[in-house]
Motif scaffolding. Sequence first.
Motif, PDB file in Angstrom:
ATOM      1  N   THR A  50       0.827  -1.204   0.000  1.00 41.89           N
ATOM      2  CA  THR A  50       0.000   0.000   0.000  1.00 41.89           C
ATOM      3  C   THR A  50       0.866   1.260   0.000  1.00 41.89           C
ATOM      4  OG1 THR A  50      -0.180  -0.063   2.424  1.00 41.89           O
ATOM      5  CG2 THR A  50      -1.930  -1.139   1.148  1.00 41.89           C
ATOM      6  N   ARG A  51       1.987   1.201   0.685  1.00 40.59           N
ATOM      7  CA  ARG A  51       2.906   2.353   0.684  1.00 40.59           C
ATOM      8  C   ARG A  51       3.522   2.552  -0.694  1.00 40.59           C
ATOM      9  NH1 ARG A  51       3.631   0.540   6.096  1.00 40.59           N
ATOM     10  NH2 ARG A  51       5.180  -1.025   5.483  1.00 40.59           N
ATOM     11  N   ALA A  52       3.860   1.462  -1.365  1.00 33.92           N
ATOM     12  CA  ALA A  52       4.448   1.572  -2.708  1.00 33.92           C
ATOM     13  C   ALA A  52       3.459   2.192  -3.688  1.00 33.92           C
ATOM     14  CB  ALA A  52       4.887   0.192  -3.195  1.00 33.92           C
ATOM     15  N   PHE A  53       2.205   1.744  -3.632  1.00 32.92           N
ATOM     16  CA  PHE A  53       1.183   2.337  -4.495  1.00 32.92           C
ATOM     17  C   PHE A  53       1.024   3.826  -4.212  1.00 32.92           C
ATOM     18  CE2 PHE A  53      -3.281   3.790  -4.308  1.00 32.92           C
ATOM     19  CZ  PHE A  53      -3.506   3.931  -5.668  1.00 32.92           C
ATOM     20  N   THR A  54       0.942   4.186  -2.948  1.00 34.35           N
ATOM     21  CA  THR A  54       0.756   5.586  -2.573  1.00 34.35           C
ATOM     22  C   THR A  54       1.904   6.445  -3.056  1.00 34.35           C
ATOM     23  OG1 THR A  54      -0.540   4.926  -0.638  1.00 34.35           O
ATOM     24  CG2 THR A  54       0.400   7.156  -0.628  1.00 34.35           C
ATOM     25  N   ASN A  55       3.120   5.946  -2.937  1.00 35.05           N
ATOM     26  CA  ASN A  55       4.278   6.711  -3.407  1.00 35.05           C
ATOM     27  C   ASN A  55       4.248   6.932  -4.916  1.00 35.05           C
ATOM     28  OD1 ASN A  55       5.452   7.116  -0.894  1.00 35.05           O
ATOM     29  ND2 ASN A  55       6.575   5.181  -0.954  1.00 35.05           N
ATOM     30  N   ARG A  56       3.679   5.966  -5.655  1.00 31.67           N
ATOM     31  CA  ARG A  56       3.604   6.127  -7.107  1.00 31.67           C
ATOM     32  C   ARG A  56       2.560   7.162  -7.514  1.00 31.67           C
ATOM     33  NH1 ARG A  56       3.575   0.500  -6.964  1.00 31.67           N
ATOM     34  NH2 ARG A  56       1.433   0.335  -7.767  1.00 31.67           N
ATOM     35  N   VAL A  57       1.455   7.225  -6.785  1.00 34.59           N
ATOM     36  CA  VAL A  57       0.330   8.036  -7.258  1.00 34.59           C
ATOM     37  C   VAL A  57       0.203   9.404  -6.584  1.00 34.59           C
ATOM     38  CG1 VAL A  57      -1.461   7.271  -5.628  1.00 34.59           C
ATOM     39  CG2 VAL A  57      -2.092   7.788  -7.993  1.00 34.59           C
ATOM     40  N   LYS A  58       0.763   9.583  -5.401  1.00 35.52           N
ATOM     41  CA  LYS A  58       0.453  10.788  -4.627  1.00 35.52           C
ATOM     42  C   LYS A  58       0.934  12.077  -5.292  1.00 35.52           C
ATOM     43  CE  LYS A  58       4.430  10.622  -1.453  1.00 35.52           C
ATOM     44  NZ  LYS A  58       4.830  10.497  -0.026  1.00 35.52           N
ATOM     45  N   GLY A  59       1.977  12.000  -6.111  1.00 39.21           N
ATOM     46  CA  GLY A  59       2.440  13.193  -6.802  1.00 39.21           C
ATOM     47  C   GLY A  59       1.419  13.754  -7.769  1.00 39.21           C
ATOM     48  N   ALA A  60       0.494  12.914  -8.238  1.00 37.45           N
ATOM     49  CA  ALA A  60      -0.530  13.352  -9.187  1.00 37.45           C
ATOM     50  C   ALA A  60      -1.839  13.729  -8.500  1.00 37.45           C
ATOM     51  CB  ALA A  60      -0.799  12.246 -10.205  1.00 37.45           C
ATOM     52  N   MET A  61      -1.857  13.691  -7.156  1.00 33.41           N
ATOM     53  CA  MET A  61      -3.114  13.896  -6.437  1.00 33.41           C
ATOM     54  C   MET A  61      -3.226  15.273  -5.791  1.00 33.41           C
ATOM     55  SD  MET A  61      -4.077  10.155  -4.888  1.00 33.41           S
ATOM     56  CE  MET A  61      -5.717  10.736  -4.488  1.00 33.41           C
ATOM     57  N   GLY A  62      -2.341  16.173  -6.126  1.00 30.71           N
ATOM     58  CA  GLY A  62      -2.475  17.545  -5.672  1.00 30.71           C
ATOM     59  C   GLY A  62      -2.434  17.727  -4.170  1.00 30.71           C
ATOM     60  N   GLY A  63      -1.593  16.958  -3.480  1.00 27.48           N
ATOM     61  CA  GLY A  63      -1.490  17.067  -2.037  1.00 27.48           C
ATOM     62  C   GLY A  63      -2.424  16.146  -1.273  1.00 27.48           C
ATOM     63  N   ASN A  64      -3.371  15.520  -1.963  1.00 22.59           N
ATOM     64  CA  ASN A  64      -4.278  14.560  -1.348  1.00 22.59           C
ATOM     65  C   ASN A  64      -3.597  13.201  -1.247  1.00 22.59           C
ATOM     66  OD1 ASN A  64      -6.683  13.729  -0.223  1.00 22.59           O
ATOM     67  ND2 ASN A  64      -7.849  13.708  -2.124  1.00 22.59           N
ATOM     68  N   TYR A  65      -4.074  12.337  -0.356  1.00 22.75           N
ATOM     69  CA  TYR A  65      -3.609  10.959  -0.286  1.00 22.75           C
ATOM     70  C   TYR A  65      -4.762  10.051  -0.715  1.00 22.75           C
ATOM     71  CZ  TYR A  65       1.027  11.005   1.951  1.00 22.75           C
ATOM     72  OH  TYR A  65       2.373  11.129   2.203  1.00 22.75           O
ATOM     73  N   PRO A  66      -4.450   8.883  -1.248  1.00 23.92           N
ATOM     74  CA  PRO A  66      -5.529   8.000  -1.702  1.00 23.92           C
ATOM     75  C   PRO A  66      -6.328   7.420  -0.542  1.00 23.92           C
ATOM     76  CG  PRO A  66      -3.407   6.895  -1.903  1.00 23.92           C
ATOM     77  CD  PRO A  66      -3.117   8.323  -1.551  1.00 23.92           C
ATOM     78  N   ALA A  67      -7.653   7.462  -0.677  1.00 21.48           N
ATOM     79  CA  ALA A  67      -8.567   6.777   0.238  1.00 21.48           C
ATOM     80  C   ALA A  67      -8.946   5.445  -0.388  1.00 21.48           C
ATOM     81  CB  ALA A  67      -9.799   7.640   0.467  1.00 21.48           C
ATOM     82  N   MET A  68      -9.762   4.665   0.318  1.00 17.41           N
ATOM     83  CA  MET A  68     -10.168   3.377  -0.240  1.00 17.41           C
ATOM     84  C   MET A  68     -10.948   3.559  -1.534  1.00 17.41           C
ATOM     85  SD  MET A  68     -13.185   2.035   2.312  1.00 17.41           S
ATOM     86  CE  MET A  68     -14.504   3.097   2.909  1.00 17.41           C
ATOM     87  N   SER A  69     -11.693   4.652  -1.658  1.00 22.27           N
ATOM     88  CA  SER A  69     -12.453   4.909  -2.879  1.00 22.27           C
ATOM     89  C   SER A  69     -11.529   5.092  -4.079  1.00 22.27           C
ATOM     90  CB  SER A  69     -13.321   6.151  -2.688  1.00 22.27           C
ATOM     91  OG  SER A  69     -12.584   7.197  -2.065  1.00 22.27           O
ATOM     92  N   HIS A  70     -10.456   5.853  -3.893  1.00 24.56           N
ATOM     93  CA  HIS A  70      -9.466   6.026  -4.954  1.00 24.56           C
ATOM     94  C   HIS A  70      -8.784   4.693  -5.282  1.00 24.56           C
ATOM     95  CE1 HIS A  70      -9.260  10.207  -2.997  1.00 24.56           C
ATOM     96  NE2 HIS A  70      -9.914  10.358  -4.135  1.00 24.56           N
ATOM     97  N   ALA A  71      -8.444   3.952  -4.226  1.00 24.57           N
ATOM     98  CA  ALA A  71      -7.777   2.666  -4.423  1.00 24.57           C
ATOM     99  C   ALA A  71      -8.644   1.707  -5.216  1.00 24.57           C
ATOM    100  CB  ALA A  71      -7.414   2.056  -3.071  1.00 24.57           C
ATOM    101  N   GLY A  72      -9.966   1.752  -4.985  1.00 25.80           N
ATOM    102  CA  GLY A  72     -10.871   0.890  -5.731  1.00 25.80           C
ATOM    103  C   GLY A  72     -10.899   1.211  -7.208  1.00 25.80           C
ATOM    104  N   CYS A  73     -10.798   2.494  -7.545  1.00 26.04           N
ATOM    105  CA  CYS A  73     -10.724   2.880  -8.961  1.00 26.04           C
ATOM    106  C   CYS A  73      -9.465   2.299  -9.600  1.00 26.04           C
ATOM    107  CB  CYS A  73     -10.739   4.400  -9.098  1.00 26.04           C
ATOM    108  SG  CYS A  73     -12.299   5.159  -8.630  1.00 26.04           S
ATOM    109  N   TYR A  74      -8.351   2.420  -8.896  1.00 23.45           N
ATOM    110  CA  TYR A  74      -7.081   1.877  -9.402  1.00 23.45           C
ATOM    111  C   TYR A  74      -7.174   0.365  -9.598  1.00 23.45           C
ATOM    112  CZ  TYR A  74      -2.281   0.100  -9.192  1.00 23.45           C
ATOM    113  OH  TYR A  74      -1.111  -0.567  -9.452  1.00 23.45           O
TER     114      TYR A  74
END
Length: 418
Positions: free
Chosen positions: A297-321
């Motif tokens: 989960t940390r690896a996924f977050t590190n890959r995507v958080k730069g594109a999220m405008g300061g937000n972190y992924p919630a379970m809803s975002h993770a489900g889309c991925y």
Amino acid sequence: MAQDRRSLLKTAAAAAIAPALGAGLAGLPGRARAQAANTLRIGVLNDQSGVYREISGPGSVACVRQAIQDSGITQRGVNVEVVFADHQNKADVGSTVARQWIDRDGVDVIVDVPNSAVALAVNAVVREKNKAYFNSTGATTDLTGAQCSPNTVHWTYDTYMLAKSTGGAMVKTGGDSWFFITADYAFGHALERDTSKFVQAAGGKVLGNVRHPLQSTDFSSYLLQAQQSRAKVIGLANAGTDTINSVKQAAEFGVTRRGTKIAVLLMFINDVHSLGLNAAQGLVCTESFYWDLNDRTRAFTNRVKGAMGGNYPAMSHAGCYASVLHYLKAVGDMGVAAAKASGAEAVARMKAMPTDDDCFGAGRIREDGRKLHPVYLFEVKKPEESKGAWDYYKVLQTSSADEAWRPLAEGGCSLVRS
């Protein structure tokens, strides 16, 4: 290469126009038709500007893009285009956008769709058009029950799971009398209904309820009614900024200082971030993903958080991925043409393949379209317990994939053989 083209949504009375990809395929020259035949179009339909923006919105779009990148499908010669639109939390707007995307713009898959009323409307359109639909942020169990569809996968959470995990845990710790403050639409009604069942099954009582409009700002009268009931637990059957405002005003009124517990039946880490740990500390909630849960989960977050405008992924975002990633694996297995020709066949292939991704780990998709994975009961940390940015949760309880979700036989889905 994945391409992103912003959808423009204009609403006039009950009609909505959402041009996304220009004209349809009719009249295209041969080369363009060939390119279109090898192109998948994914539409992210959600709340880009309202009460659910932080838990869906641009973050869901970023996670879909990340899934395309991580799948490697574009390196194998498949073109994937992403469009997105704001459904404004209106079922008629959502269904109109879905229909136009499919009929005019060649969209093959629709993803996300917070707001249960909108989710059910889109579910019907996608089934009629035989495309694919992966709901991550709508919570109604009807998507895997009375309105289940061979074209739909319900990925991340639902009202049964939330009610069983959070509601059941609160009763076990002494919270045996409840009063509900409920969002007045399909999601809130279902969450209150399901939680009430678990409370009563555990020997508790429901002393009353009050319902509020979506995007309310003043919860004072609702909280006063809840306090007057003398219930030990106030259950918040709402989400997004409605939850944030409810919790803030409960803190201002000193509700918890009088010994009353607040059960937040659907809360996301983004809500905790908005509240701050001083206001949110001690709240208990259920999620199926947390960015700091494990190495994956940390690896996924590190890959995507730069594109999220300061937000972190919630379970809803993770489900889309995760849903898009699994779909693209199925496309690689069955071929682009077959996936485009029948959304039901694409979903059937997804069900036949075990799931595995960095957000949820290993799992599977059940016959009724329910995605199965573990569920976690979290407590929000005290400020002094947090070690850094977005370090907000500690795990209280884990429910396995087999015990977290409504039993298959209880849903009433027509896809399930008796």
